[in-house]
Motif scaffolding. Structure first.
Motif, PDB file in Angstrom:
ATOM      1  N   HIS A   1       0.850  -1.192   0.000  1.00  0.00           N
ATOM      2  CA  HIS A   1       0.000   0.000   0.000  1.00  0.00           C
ATOM      3  C   HIS A   1       0.888   1.246   0.000  1.00  0.00           C
ATOM      4  CE1 HIS A   1      -0.274  -0.388   4.728  1.00  0.00           C
ATOM      5  NE2 HIS A   1       0.955  -0.513   4.283  1.00  0.00           N
TER       6      HIS A   1
ATOM      7  N   SER B   1       0.585   3.624   1.915  1.00  0.00           N
ATOM      8  CA  SER B   1       0.811   4.049   3.297  1.00  0.00           C
ATOM      9  C   SER B   1       2.246   3.774   3.743  1.00  0.00           C
ATOM     10  CB  SER B   1      -0.152   3.322   4.248  1.00  0.00           C
ATOM     11  OG  SER B   1      -1.486   3.567   3.898  1.00  0.00           O
TER      12      SER B   1
ATOM     13  N   ARG C   1      -0.087  -7.055  -4.209  1.00  0.00           N
ATOM     14  CA  ARG C   1      -0.632  -7.985  -3.208  1.00  0.00           C
ATOM     15  C   ARG C   1      -0.948  -9.306  -3.859  1.00  0.00           C
ATOM     16  NH1 ARG C   1      -5.122  -4.324   0.002  1.00  0.00           N
ATOM     17  NH2 ARG C   1      -3.733  -2.534   0.305  1.00  0.00           N
TER      18      ARG C   1
ATOM     19  N   ASP D   1      -3.276 -11.735  -4.380  1.00  0.00           N
ATOM     20  CA  ASP D   1      -4.717 -11.650  -4.197  1.00  0.00           C
ATOM     21  C   ASP D   1      -5.351 -12.496  -5.291  1.00  0.00           C
ATOM     22  OD1 ASP D   1      -7.128 -10.731  -3.193  1.00  0.00           O
ATOM     23  OD2 ASP D   1      -6.497  -8.626  -3.186  1.00  0.00           O
TER      24      ASP D   1
ATOM     25  N   PHE E   1      -2.069  -3.125  -8.398  1.00  0.00           N
ATOM     26  CA  PHE E   1      -3.025  -2.062  -8.642  1.00  0.00           C
ATOM     27  C   PHE E   1      -2.402  -0.756  -8.172  1.00  0.00           C
ATOM     28  CE2 PHE E   1      -4.781  -1.717  -4.302  1.00  0.00           C
ATOM     29  CZ  PHE E   1      -4.430  -2.943  -3.775  1.00  0.00           C
TER      30      PHE E   1
ATOM     31  N   GLN F   1      -2.618   2.978  -5.944  1.00  0.00           N
ATOM     32  CA  GLN F   1      -3.273   3.717  -4.872  1.00  0.00           C
ATOM     33  C   GLN F   1      -2.812   5.160  -4.866  1.00  0.00           C
ATOM     34  OE1 GLN F   1      -2.415   1.625  -1.187  1.00  0.00           O
ATOM     35  NE2 GLN F   1      -4.351   0.511  -1.310  1.00  0.00           N
TER      36      GLN F   1
ATOM     37  N   GLU G   1     -16.283  -0.422  -2.254  1.00  0.00           N
ATOM     38  CA  GLU G   1     -15.344   0.304  -1.394  1.00  0.00           C
ATOM     39  C   GLU G   1     -14.282   0.972  -2.261  1.00  0.00           C
ATOM     40  OE1 GLU G   1     -13.161  -2.350   1.247  1.00  0.00           O
ATOM     41  OE2 GLU G   1     -11.495  -0.952   1.012  1.00  0.00           O
ATOM     42  N   VAL G   2     -14.103   2.274  -2.124  1.00  0.00           N
ATOM     43  CA  VAL G   2     -13.076   2.932  -2.936  1.00  0.00           C
ATOM     44  C   VAL G   2     -11.887   3.429  -2.117  1.00  0.00           C
ATOM     45  CG1 VAL G   2     -14.642   3.580  -4.822  1.00  0.00           C
ATOM     46  CG2 VAL G   2     -14.211   5.193  -2.966  1.00  0.00           C
TER      47      VAL G   2
HETATM   48  C1  FA5 Z   1      -5.184   0.221   2.653  1.00  0.00           C
HETATM   49  O1  FA5 Z   1      -4.421  -0.160   1.766  1.00  0.00           O
HETATM   50  C2  FA5 Z   1      -4.799   1.296   3.599  1.00  0.00           C
HETATM   51  N1  FA5 Z   1      -3.392   1.590   3.437  1.00  0.00           N
HETATM   52  C3  FA5 Z   1      -5.666   2.523   3.300  1.00  0.00           C
HETATM   53  C4  FA5 Z   1      -5.492   3.625   4.325  1.00  0.00           C
HETATM   54  C5  FA5 Z   1      -4.605   4.658   4.079  1.00  0.00           C
HETATM   55  C6  FA5 Z   1      -6.210   3.606   5.496  1.00  0.00           C
HETATM   56  C7  FA5 Z   1      -4.449   5.674   5.015  1.00  0.00           C
HETATM   57  C8  FA5 Z   1      -6.073   4.608   6.439  1.00  0.00           C
HETATM   58  C9  FA5 Z   1      -5.185   5.650   6.183  1.00  0.00           C
HETATM   59  P1  FA5 Z   1      -7.158  -1.283   1.804  1.00  0.00           P
HETATM   60  O2  FA5 Z   1      -6.432  -2.574   1.790  1.00  0.00           O
HETATM   61  O3  FA5 Z   1      -8.584  -1.337   2.205  1.00  0.00           O
HETATM   62  O4  FA5 Z   1      -6.466  -0.223   2.767  1.00  0.00           O
HETATM   63  O5  FA5 Z   1      -7.045  -0.662   0.349  1.00  0.00           O
HETATM   64  C10 FA5 Z   1      -7.423   0.686   0.085  1.00  0.00           C
HETATM   65  C11 FA5 Z   1      -8.130   0.751  -1.246  1.00  0.00           C
HETATM   66  O6  FA5 Z   1      -7.351   0.142  -2.277  1.00  0.00           O
HETATM   67  C12 FA5 Z   1      -9.432  -0.018  -1.267  1.00  0.00           C
HETATM   68  O7  FA5 Z   1     -10.476   0.751  -0.728  1.00  0.00           O
HETATM   69  C13 FA5 Z   1      -9.617  -0.278  -2.737  1.00  0.00           C
HETATM   70  O8  FA5 Z   1     -10.105   0.875  -3.390  1.00  0.00           O
HETATM   71  C14 FA5 Z   1      -8.218  -0.517  -3.202  1.00  0.00           C
HETATM   72  N2  FA5 Z   1      -7.906  -1.951  -3.276  1.00  0.00           N
HETATM   73  C15 FA5 Z   1      -7.626  -2.801  -2.252  1.00  0.00           C
HETATM   74  N3  FA5 Z   1      -7.364  -4.045  -2.723  1.00  0.00           N
HETATM   75  C16 FA5 Z   1      -7.479  -3.983  -4.075  1.00  0.00           C
HETATM   76  C17 FA5 Z   1      -7.309  -4.917  -5.163  1.00  0.00           C
HETATM   77  N4  FA5 Z   1      -6.943  -6.191  -4.942  1.00  0.00           N
HETATM   78  N5  FA5 Z   1      -7.520  -4.503  -6.427  1.00  0.00           N
HETATM   79  C18 FA5 Z   1      -7.863  -3.215  -6.656  1.00  0.00           C
HETATM   80  N6  FA5 Z   1      -8.028  -2.289  -5.706  1.00  0.00           N
HETATM   81  C19 FA5 Z   1      -7.828  -2.652  -4.430  1.00  0.00           C
END
Ligand code: FA5
Ligand code: MG
Length: 424
Positions: free
Chosen positions: A119, A121, A143, A145, A155, A157, A252-253
């Motif tokens: 991520h 982050s 990831r 996945d 993907f 972010q 979820e975005v």
């Molecule tokens: C995170 O990755 C956290 N780092 C987000 C965060 C940042 C939280 C800062 C708080 C503060 P998560 O795993 O839920 O969270 O992924 C964030 C976003 O990435 C998801 O909401 C989605 O839009 C996208 N995402 C996650 N997994 C996938 C995937 N396999 N394919 C495409 N998009 C994805």
């Protein structure tokens, strides 16, 4: 170490990524297929849909948030290497050593110390430590996945972080100078962290949600249906997910929240409170452009890519599914103009001019143009090229008759405008 102890990975080639070599060990699990994606940087390719979304988000933040000097408040970073330390990806974010998100089965490790970031982050701590108070950060993330229409192992972010000093947070509040960001001896509750004052957290949470609601309304129009869902991240509290309604389902975005104070304290920002979010660029692009499948982002198919070449990044794009009707191809060969004919000996024919000409005549009927043959005449030294033009209609099967007319026009215009001599 005795020499007969088998050392995992010894004797094997190190993993090479972006020009650096990483020794293998028992954690190494990156595959050549994944490594081939590192460096593609779809988010930095002009007119790729992920680039387009990134640019639109940048434009929104640049034009709506200013620093005290009138300059853009948020700095933008989109070139940080996806190779990070395990420390950056997990420890710097207070993710415990035994946390399930560290599993080898869920991540791509180069070795026990280094991985492809899971991520964006992963860069929060280093950027705050470098003194930034407000930034956006876009990048590719990796990831292990499942692969389906909305999941892919690579993907993209975009991370956003904003910090507030006591003055910045309370200056607009009447008698705000009496308020404080922190309180002593407090308790952690579902609303706040132990060291935070409730009034500070509520203002930060309000700013976070307003910032993201405005972003989504800017991207999708005011009619978009959204909802906030409570959730958990080790590096934020409270934490939320934002969902957008897409094709009848809630998608979820992004994830976000009020940054854990322990994180900020560890990087020298102990006098500030902050929020952070991480959004999925593919998810946003899929909703915004009605792209049905996440795998399409990796397509090099012109039928996909050309739909995003807009004049203005704010222009709406409505993606049309790729045609199921058959293609028809016609070739075109010509002699290039003689370089010695041009005044300064420079190339007078450029490939892009030809592509442009084909596109301007063939319009949406042209799916692809490729160079298929090139040779230099052994006696005269003249150079010849042959291009293949693939024609395809979105809604019906084309006939050679109608394609032939377009193709002849391309032949004529190439001679008239580019100085080539047809071998038609
Ligand atoms: C995170 O990755 C956290 N780092 C987000 C965060 C940042 C939280 C800062 C708080 C503060 P998560 O795993 O839920 O969270 O992924 C964030 C976003 O990435 C998801 O909401 C989605 O839009 C996208 N995402 C996650 N997994 C996938 C995937 N396999 N394919 C495409 N998009 C994805
Ligand atoms: Mg999530």
């Amino acid at each position: 170490l005795s020499t007969d102890t088998p050392q995992p990975g010894i004797g094997q080639q190190p993993v090479e990524v972006l020009g650096h070599r990483y020794p293998r060990d028992d954690f190494t699990n990156v595959t050549p297929k994944i490594l081939a994606k590192v460096g593609r940087n779809l988010h930095n390719q002009p007119y790729h849909p992920l680039w387009l979304i990134k640019e639109r988000i940048k434009a929104h933040f640049y034009s709506n948030y200013y620093g005290p000097g009138g300059n853009p408040l948020f700095s933008v970073h989109d070139n940080l290497s996806p190779v990070v330390t395990v420390e950056q990806n997990f420890d710097s974010l207070l993710i415990p050593p035994d946390h399930s998100s560290r599993k080898r089965g869920d991540n791509y490790y180069l070795n026990r110390k280094t991985m492809l970031r899971a991520h964006t982050s992963a860069h929060q701590a280093e950027l705050v430590r470098s003194g930034l108070d407000a930034f956006l950060l876009a990048g590719d993330v990796y990831r292990r996945d499942e692969i389906d229409a909305s999941h892919y192992p690579v993907f993209h972010q975009m991370e956003g972080v904003r910090l507030f000093s006591n003055h910045q947070l309370f200056s607009k509040v009447h008698n705000g100078e009496d308020l404080s960001l922190f309180e002593r001896g407090g308790r952690r509750t579902p609303q706040k962290q132990e060291t935070h004052s409730l009034e500070a957290v509520k203002l930060v949470e309000f700013d976070l949600k307003q910032t993201l609601t405005r972003l989504v309304a800017y991207l999708f129009g005011a009619d978009v249906e959204v909802r906030w869902v409570d959730c958990y991240f080790p590096f934020t509290h409270p934490s939320f997910e934002l969902e957008v309604r897409f094709q009848g389902n809630w998608m979820e975005v992004l994830g976000c929240g009020v940054m854990e104070q322990e994180l900020l304290n560890s990087v020298g920002a102990q006098n500030k409170l902050g929020w952070a979010f991480g959004l999925g660029l593919e998810r946003l692009a899929m909703v915004l452009y009605s792209i049905p499948d996440i795998r399409l982002f990796w397509s090099e198919d012109e039928r996909f890519l050309k739909q995003f070449r807009v004049q203005d990044i704010h222009q709406p794009v409505s993606f049309q599914a790729l045609s199921k009707y058959p293609p028809l191809h016609n070739d075109i060969s010509f002699w290039l103009p003689d370089t010695k004919d041009s005044q300064d000996g420079s190339e007078s024919f450029t490939e892009n001019d030809f592509y442009e000409l084909v596109r301007s005549i063939g319009g949406d009927l042209v799916e692809k143009v490729t160079l298929i043959d090139e040779f230099t005449h052994p006696k005269t030294g003249r150079r010849s090229r042959c291009y293949r033009v693939v024609y395809r209609h979105m809604e019906r099967t084309l006939t050679q008759e109608e394609v032939g007319l377009v193709h002849q026009q391309i032949e004529r215009m190439a001679e008239a405008e580019l100085g080539v001599q047809g071998r038609y």
